[in-house]
Motif scaffolding. Structure first.
Motif, short mmCIF file in Angstrom:
data_model
loop_
_atom_site.label_atom_id
_atom_site.label_comp_id
_atom_site.label_asym_id
_atom_site.label_seq_id
_atom_site.Cartn_x
_atom_site.Cartn_y
_atom_site.Cartn_z
N ASN A 198 -4.37 -11.17 15.92
CA ASN A 198 -3.63 -10.89 14.70
C ASN A 198 -3.67 -9.37 14.50
O ASN A 198 -4.63 -8.82 13.99
CB ASN A 198 -4.26 -11.60 13.51
CG ASN A 198 -3.48 -11.42 12.23
OD1 ASN A 198 -2.85 -10.39 12.00
ND2 ASN A 198 -3.52 -12.44 11.37
N LEU A 201 -4.29 -7.78 10.96
CA LEU A 201 -5.68 -7.70 10.50
C LEU A 201 -6.40 -6.55 11.19
O LEU A 201 -7.21 -5.85 10.58
CB LEU A 201 -6.40 -9.01 10.75
CG LEU A 201 -5.93 -10.21 9.92
CD1 LEU A 201 -6.72 -11.47 10.29
CD2 LEU A 201 -6.08 -9.91 8.44
N TYR A 228 -14.59 -12.60 7.63
CA TYR A 228 -14.10 -13.55 8.63
C TYR A 228 -15.33 -14.14 9.34
O TYR A 228 -15.89 -13.55 10.27
CB TYR A 228 -13.16 -12.86 9.62
CG TYR A 228 -11.90 -12.40 8.93
CD1 TYR A 228 -10.83 -13.28 8.75
CD2 TYR A 228 -11.80 -11.11 8.42
CE1 TYR A 228 -9.68 -12.87 8.08
CE2 TYR A 228 -10.66 -10.69 7.75
CZ TYR A 228 -9.61 -11.57 7.57
OH TYR A 228 -8.48 -11.17 6.90
N GLN A 312 -4.20 -17.23 9.36
CA GLN A 312 -4.85 -15.92 9.29
C GLN A 312 -6.29 -15.99 8.79
O GLN A 312 -6.82 -15.04 8.23
CB GLN A 312 -4.03 -14.94 8.43
CG GLN A 312 -2.59 -14.76 8.92
CD GLN A 312 -1.92 -13.54 8.35
OE1 GLN A 312 -2.43 -12.43 8.52
NE2 GLN A 312 -0.79 -13.73 7.67
N PRO A 315 -9.04 -14.27 13.27
CA PRO A 315 -8.23 -13.16 13.79
C PRO A 315 -7.91 -13.24 15.28
O PRO A 315 -6.94 -12.65 15.73
CB PRO A 315 -9.11 -11.93 13.51
CG PRO A 315 -10.10 -12.37 12.47
CD PRO A 315 -10.34 -13.82 12.77
N PHE A 335 2.87 -13.31 11.14
CA PHE A 335 2.24 -11.99 11.21
C PHE A 335 2.53 -11.39 12.58
O PHE A 335 3.02 -12.07 13.48
CB PHE A 335 0.73 -12.09 10.98
CG PHE A 335 0.03 -13.11 11.85
CD1 PHE A 335 -0.41 -12.78 13.13
CD2 PHE A 335 -0.20 -14.40 11.39
CE1 PHE A 335 -1.06 -13.70 13.93
CE2 PHE A 335 -0.85 -15.34 12.18
CZ PHE A 335 -1.28 -14.99 13.46
#
Length: 463
Positions: A198, A201, A228, A312, A315, A335
């Protein structure tokens, strides 16, 4: 892939384990093979039904007769049957377009023999292929790497190196699919695995795309500190990709590849020495909470960790090239996603595996089967295949556009930077064995115990 038949088929890592453990291993192995077959189907390789499905009417009227006055045909055993008109299965459509081209050029009908689990009860696609090749039941097959490695060593598969199409193959294909000096299988695509990240992020926390294992650890530390809980989503099938990237980065990207593989095959070098850094790295990821070993043991590929990645919440995940093209997988995330190679001492490293088409050495319609395969694997046909599926072609002359997310991974492949997770030239089968030993690590085995399992596999390969 016959996946791991070298490991745990007639033996266990600890010979003192009781009978219940033995049965658990056997069941786990069956689940492994069924799942991997399903994964390969999504990337053009692996599992579905024995209902013979002939060519639709139309071509038969123009078939060229053989010397006996009979219409020419060949039998193909494959995991998937012929689709209905206008069906939206990209993997099947791409294959069928190349078969249609062969039929039109040669006037030969290709009859589908396909696999259905219900027909074969507990037997996997791989088990059935082995039985059918040994019984000379079909002309050509779509096979997983450890299957064509086994059957190639038995001398049951034809050498395809004389095909015109073989001259255009990428070196990675020749390296991975050659057994005892014979090219026994050729794929229509090269399946590359990478880290799906991602990027939004990573940008949010000013993180660069990781190049080395140390880089990835640093990224995970920042992500975990920002809430996370498990930065890397993992499943019980693909964590070995981390191991392969670190184990064989130097071997496949140096000038001594052939010599090192020969040293492994002869016992002069140990697989465990190559594998140790990757297993130690995985153990560190687990110990620091960056990978949840318990969840990974129960998660199926993409189905397990995929929802959190798309939401999300996670990651980083790992997957194969085609997952970035497929809307139902990661092709339509909300994303900016980037797919890179796995961290290694040489930087981002794609991990490559592949299936392949093989011709039975004693095929009833040997000449026709070889001609059909030659057309299917020609640059003309592979261009159609690659453009339809947006995949890496097995031909060095064919390139297809890829989505932006895959461009970093594609660039590495085009540079010739990769490691092989399946190599028929290695006596110890790689993908399946490593997967199961990684699973032992997830289940609490020590790195040292995992290395002993590799040593045992190597000892048995030398007998």
């Amino acid at each position: 892939m016959i996946n791991s038949k070298n490991l745990y088929k007639n033996k266990n890592q600890n010979q003192n384990k009781d009978q219940n453990t033995d049965q658990k291993k056997k069941k786990d192995r069956h689940r492994y093979k069924k799942k991997l077959a399903a994964v390969l189907l999504a990337a053009a390789a692996a599992v579905c039904s024995i209902a013979a499905c002939g060519k639709e009417s139309g071509l038969e009227e123009n078939l060229i007769d053989n010397d006996k006055g009979e219409a020419r045909s060949v039998n193909m055993f494959t995991p998937m049957g012929k689709t209905e008109t206008n069906a939206e299965n990209v993997a099947r459509t791409a294959q069928e377009l190349t078969l249609d081209l062969a039929e039109e050029k040669l006037g030969v009908a290709v009859e589908y023999n396909t696999y259905t689990a219900n027909d074969y009860k507990e037997k996997t696609y791989d088990d059935v292929c082995i039985e059918r090749v040994r019984s000379n039941m079909d002309d050509f097959y779509l096979l997983n790497p450890d299957v064509f490695q086994l059957l190639g060593k038995e001398g049951l598969l034809a050498d395809l190196s004389a095909l015109d199409s073989a001259k255009n193959l990428r070196e990675v294909v020749k390296t991975a699919n050659t057994v005892d000096g014979k090219l026994v299988a050729i794929p229509q695509e090269v399946v590359a695995y990478g880290l799906f990240i991602n990027k939004e992020l990573f940008d949010k926390y000013s993180l660069k795309m990781p190049e080395t294992p140390e880089d990835l650890l640093a990224c995970c530390e920042v992500l975990k500190a920002n809430g996370y809980e498990t930065p890397i989503g993992a499943n019980r099938w693909w964590l070995e990709t981390f191991v392969f990237a670190q184990a064989y980065a130097d071997l496949y990207n140096g000038d001594t590849t052939a010599e090192e593989i020969e040293a492994l095959n002869s016992g002069k070098k140990k697989y465990s020495d190559y594998m140790r850094p990757g297993f130690e790295f995985l153990q560190e990821l687990i110990d620091k909470g960056y990978v949840d070993a318990k969840k990974a043991l129960t998660y199926e590929a993409i189905d397990g960790e995929g929802p959190d990645f798309k939401a999300q919440k996670t990651p980083i995940v790992m997957a194969y090239w085609g997952a970035a093209n497929t809307d139902t997988l990661y092709g339509k995330v909300d994303f900016d996603m980037q797919v890179i190679g796995f961290p290694s001492s040489l930087g981002q490293m794609p991990v490559v595996s592949m299936t392949g088409y093989s011709v039975c050495a004693q095929a009833e319609h040997y000449e026709d089967a070889m001609e059909v395969l030659d057309v299917m694997l020609s640059d003309e046909a592979l261009t159609v295949f690659a453009e339809t599926k947006q995949v890496i072609s097995s031909s060095k002359n064919v390139e297809a556009d890829c989505v932006d997310a895959l461009k970093p991974l594609n660039a590495k492949i085009n540079e010739g930077v990769y490691v092989l997770a399946s190599n028929a030239g290695m006596k110890v089968e790689q993908w399946g064995n490593t997967c199961l030993i990684v699973r032992e690590l997830l289940n609490g085995a020590s790195v040292e115990e995992c290395m002993e399992a590799f040593d045992k596999l190597q000892e048995e390969s030398l007998k």
